[in-house]
Design a protein around this motif. Structure first.
Motif, PDB file in Angstrom:
ATOM      1  N   LYS A 130       0.833  -1.210   0.000  1.00 32.31           N
ATOM      2  CA  LYS A 130       0.000   0.000   0.000  1.00 32.31           C
ATOM      3  C   LYS A 130       0.865   1.257   0.000  1.00 32.31           C
ATOM      4  CE  LYS A 130      -4.010   1.821   2.401  1.00 32.31           C
ATOM      5  NZ  LYS A 130      -4.914   1.662   3.529  1.00 32.31           N
ATOM      6  N   PRO A 131       1.525   1.558  -1.137  1.00 33.60           N
ATOM      7  CA  PRO A 131       2.281   2.805  -1.222  1.00 33.60           C
ATOM      8  C   PRO A 131       1.319   3.997  -1.298  1.00 33.60           C
ATOM      9  CG  PRO A 131       2.345   1.643  -3.317  1.00 33.60           C
ATOM     10  CD  PRO A 131       1.607   0.761  -2.356  1.00 33.60           C
ATOM     11  N   LEU A 132       1.757   5.134  -0.773  1.00 34.67           N
ATOM     12  CA  LEU A 132       0.907   6.323  -0.736  1.00 34.67           C
ATOM     13  C   LEU A 132       1.585   7.476  -1.466  1.00 34.67           C
ATOM     14  CD1 LEU A 132       0.037   6.206   3.081  1.00 34.67           C
ATOM     15  CD2 LEU A 132      -1.395   5.381   1.205  1.00 34.67           C
ATOM     16  N   ASP A 133       0.797   8.257  -2.230  1.00 32.23           N
ATOM     17  CA  ASP A 133       1.353   9.476  -2.803  1.00 32.23           C
ATOM     18  C   ASP A 133       1.226  10.594  -1.756  1.00 32.23           C
ATOM     19  OD1 ASP A 133      -1.242  10.655  -2.924  1.00 32.23           O
ATOM     20  OD2 ASP A 133      -1.563   9.892  -4.955  1.00 32.23           O
ATOM     21  N   GLU A 134       1.724  11.773  -2.076  1.00 33.24           N
ATOM     22  CA  GLU A 134       1.770  12.853  -1.081  1.00 33.24           C
ATOM     23  C   GLU A 134       0.390  13.278  -0.584  1.00 33.24           C
ATOM     24  OE1 GLU A 134       4.314  14.025   0.719  1.00 33.24           O
ATOM     25  OE2 GLU A 134       5.398  12.442  -0.335  1.00 33.24           O
ATOM     26  N   SER A 135      -0.589  13.352  -1.477  1.00 35.07           N
ATOM     27  CA  SER A 135      -1.930  13.755  -1.036  1.00 35.07           C
ATOM     28  C   SER A 135      -2.550  12.676  -0.145  1.00 35.07           C
ATOM     29  CB  SER A 135      -2.837  14.060  -2.228  1.00 35.07           C
ATOM     30  OG  SER A 135      -3.089  12.901  -2.981  1.00 35.07           O
ATOM     31  N   GLU A 136      -2.293  11.414  -0.455  1.00 31.05           N
ATOM     32  CA  GLU A 136      -2.791  10.321   0.388  1.00 31.05           C
ATOM     33  C   GLU A 136      -2.112  10.348   1.756  1.00 31.05           C
ATOM     34  OE1 GLU A 136      -3.987   6.752  -2.674  1.00 31.05           O
ATOM     35  OE2 GLU A 136      -1.856   7.159  -2.370  1.00 31.05           O
ATOM     36  N   LYS A 137      -0.814  10.625   1.776  1.00 32.55           N
ATOM     37  CA  LYS A 137      -0.104  10.714   3.059  1.00 32.55           C
ATOM     38  C   LYS A 137      -0.707  11.804   3.939  1.00 32.55           C
ATOM     39  CE  LYS A 137       4.370   8.950   1.570  1.00 32.55           C
ATOM     40  NZ  LYS A 137       5.773   9.253   1.301  1.00 32.55           N
ATOM     41  N   THR A 138      -1.001  12.945   3.343  1.00 34.05           N
ATOM     42  CA  THR A 138      -1.608  14.046   4.097  1.00 34.05           C
ATOM     43  C   THR A 138      -2.974  13.638   4.636  1.00 34.05           C
ATOM     44  OG1 THR A 138      -0.441  15.665   2.732  1.00 34.05           O
ATOM     45  CG2 THR A 138      -2.361  16.449   3.951  1.00 34.05           C
ATOM     46  N   TYR A 139      -3.770  13.015   3.794  1.00 33.32           N
ATOM     47  CA  TYR A 139      -5.108  12.575   4.193  1.00 33.32           C
ATOM     48  C   TYR A 139      -5.026  11.540   5.324  1.00 33.32           C
ATOM     49  CZ  TYR A 139      -9.661  10.297   3.928  1.00 33.32           C
ATOM     50  OH  TYR A 139     -10.879   9.758   4.237  1.00 33.32           O
ATOM     51  N   TYR A 140      -4.194  10.509   5.136  1.00 34.97           N
ATOM     52  CA  TYR A 140      -4.071   9.451   6.148  1.00 34.97           C
ATOM     53  C   TYR A 140      -3.496   9.998   7.451  1.00 34.97           C
ATOM     54  CZ  TYR A 140      -5.383   5.542   3.141  1.00 34.97           C
ATOM     55  OH  TYR A 140      -6.091   4.672   2.357  1.00 34.97           O
ATOM     56  N   ARG A 141      -2.537  10.916   7.346  1.00 33.11           N
ATOM     57  CA  ARG A 141      -1.936  11.515   8.556  1.00 33.11           C
ATOM     58  C   ARG A 141      -2.991  12.282   9.359  1.00 33.11           C
ATOM     59  NH1 ARG A 141       1.966  14.173   6.283  1.00 33.11           N
ATOM     60  NH2 ARG A 141       3.374  12.396   6.416  1.00 33.11           N
ATOM     61  N   SER A 142      -3.844  13.033   8.675  1.00 28.74           N
ATOM     62  CA  SER A 142      -4.865  13.805   9.387  1.00 28.74           C
ATOM     63  C   SER A 142      -5.907  12.880  10.015  1.00 28.74           C
ATOM     64  CB  SER A 142      -5.534  14.828   8.465  1.00 28.74           C
ATOM     65  OG  SER A 142      -6.323  14.196   7.491  1.00 28.74           O
ATOM     66  N   LYS A 143      -6.327  11.837   9.308  1.00 32.84           N
ATOM     67  CA  LYS A 143      -7.292  10.878   9.865  1.00 32.84           C
ATOM     68  C   LYS A 143      -6.683  10.131  11.050  1.00 32.84           C
ATOM     69  CE  LYS A 143     -10.922  11.144   7.163  1.00 32.84           C
ATOM     70  NZ  LYS A 143     -12.243  11.491   7.643  1.00 32.84           N
ATOM     71  N   ALA A 144      -5.450   9.666  10.889  1.00 31.16           N
ATOM     72  CA  ALA A 144      -4.775   8.951  11.984  1.00 31.16           C
ATOM     73  C   ALA A 144      -4.586   9.880  13.182  1.00 31.16           C
ATOM     74  CB  ALA A 144      -3.433   8.395  11.516  1.00 31.16           C
ATOM     75  N   GLY A 145      -4.200  11.129  12.929  1.00 34.31           N
ATOM     76  CA  GLY A 145      -4.025  12.094  14.016  1.00 34.31           C
ATOM     77  C   GLY A 145      -5.305  12.318  14.790  1.00 34.31           C
ATOM     78  N   PHE A 146      -6.416  12.455  14.068  1.00 38.37           N
ATOM     79  CA  PHE A 146      -7.710  12.610  14.735  1.00 38.37           C
ATOM     80  C   PHE A 146      -8.018  11.397  15.612  1.00 38.37           C
ATOM     81  CE2 PHE A 146     -12.217  11.517  14.787  1.00 38.37           C
ATOM     82  CZ  PHE A 146     -12.730  12.616  15.478  1.00 38.37           C
ATOM     83  N   LEU A 147      -7.801  10.190  15.071  1.00 36.87           N
ATOM     84  CA  LEU A 147      -8.093   8.968  15.823  1.00 36.87           C
ATOM     85  C   LEU A 147      -7.185   8.818  17.039  1.00 36.87           C
ATOM     86  CD1 LEU A 147      -8.766   6.576  12.831  1.00 36.87           C
ATOM     87  CD2 LEU A 147     -10.427   7.297  14.563  1.00 36.87           C
ATOM     88  N   ILE A 148      -5.918   9.183  16.891  1.00 33.92           N
ATOM     89  CA  ILE A 148      -4.993   9.123  18.031  1.00 33.92           C
ATOM     90  C   ILE A 148      -5.487  10.036  19.147  1.00 33.92           C
ATOM     91  CG2 ILE A 148      -2.648   9.683  18.805  1.00 33.92           C
ATOM     92  CD1 ILE A 148      -1.763   8.894  15.868  1.00 33.92           C
ATOM     93  N   ILE A 149      -5.838  11.270  18.791  1.00 38.87           N
ATOM     94  CA  ILE A 149      -6.333  12.221  19.799  1.00 38.87           C
ATOM     95  C   ILE A 149      -7.639  11.719  20.409  1.00 38.87           C
ATOM     96  CG2 ILE A 149      -7.292  14.540  20.109  1.00 38.87           C
ATOM     97  CD1 ILE A 149      -5.173  15.466  18.015  1.00 38.87           C
ATOM     98  N   PHE A 150      -8.527  11.169  19.588  1.00 39.19           N
ATOM     99  CA  PHE A 150      -9.809  10.658  20.068  1.00 39.19           C
ATOM    100  C   PHE A 150      -9.604   9.517  21.076  1.00 39.19           C
ATOM    101  CE2 PHE A 150     -13.636   7.990  19.597  1.00 39.19           C
ATOM    102  CZ  PHE A 150     -14.607   8.938  19.902  1.00 39.19           C
ATOM    103  N   ILE A 151      -8.753   8.544  20.725  1.00 40.67           N
ATOM    104  CA  ILE A 151      -8.490   7.406  21.611  1.00 40.67           C
ATOM    105  C   ILE A 151      -7.764   7.865  22.870  1.00 40.67           C
ATOM    106  CG2 ILE A 151      -7.249   5.202  21.825  1.00 40.67           C
ATOM    107  CD1 ILE A 151      -7.736   4.896  18.728  1.00 40.67           C
ATOM    108  N   LEU A 152      -6.788   8.755  22.713  1.00 39.14           N
ATOM    109  CA  LEU A 152      -6.057   9.282  23.863  1.00 39.14           C
ATOM    110  C   LEU A 152      -6.997  10.035  24.804  1.00 39.14           C
ATOM    111  CD1 LEU A 152      -3.246   9.613  25.140  1.00 39.14           C
ATOM    112  CD2 LEU A 152      -2.958  11.678  23.766  1.00 39.14           C
TER     113      LEU A 152
END
Length: 194
Positions: A130-152
């Protein structure tokens, strides 16, 4: 096993006119993936029942799976290896929930903050599958960041309410993803070095 079953089902769908021949591969792949996910989930549920930790496992899965989807990390090279690694992960989690003394669970926020910090610096972790291009990295980083904060936040609120067991389960979901992300980074580096 799933390959032959999905192929048989898609051939039957073509014979009955439900799908067209040019859609064969898409439906075959989708059915095979669905069957594998059902097998994984059924195995997890059986393990949760066996260890008498079904509710705890469901809470862990509810936090872990969405985070895993966006944060990325290690991916096994074969479906069988994926299944075995996933089941061993669930067994280790259930064992930890059974064996961890309640006094240790009082310190779950240390684990949660440490795992969250690691994740913030390294996600998303892409894999060869599952390689990611730059726009996908930005999207996944923001979604993962939200989930990390939510779980934390959930772990912190649970700890403040003295629900240490729930806080510990949420901390473990972050910790398990941190380990998987680190292993995925290391595996990605070894692939690039070859």
């Amino acid at each position: 096993m799933f390959n032959k079953l999905s192929e048989s089902l898609t051939n039957r769908l073509i014979e009955t006119g439900i799908i067209h021949t040019d859609e064969l591969e898409i439906y075959r792949f989708g059915l095979e993936t669905l069957m594998m996910k059902i097998c994984h989930l059924a195995s997890y549920l059986l393990l949760g029942i066996f260890f008498d930790k079904l509710l705890e496992l469901l809470l862990f899965i509810a936090a872990f799976i969405p985070l895993r989807e966006y944060a990325g990390g290690y991916h096994a090279k074969t479906p069988l290896r994926c299944y075995l690694v996933s089941c061993l992960t669930v067994i280790s989690l259930l064992f930890l929930l059974h064996a961890t003394p309640s006094q240790v669970m009082n310190y779950s926020m240390i684990l949660a903050f440490l795992a969250s910090t690691i994740l913030f610096f390294i996600v998303p972790v892409e894999s060869a599958n599952k390689p990611l291009d730059e726009s996908e990295k930005t999207y996944y980083r923001s979604k993962a960041g939200f989930l990390i904060i939510f779980i934390l936040t959930g772990a912190l609120i649970s700890r403040m309410l003295d629900w240490n067991y729930l806080s510990y389960i949420l901390a473990l979901s972050l910790a398990y993803e941190a380990v998987i992300a680190i292993v995925g980074l290391r595996a990605g580096k070894s692939v690039h070095m070859q």
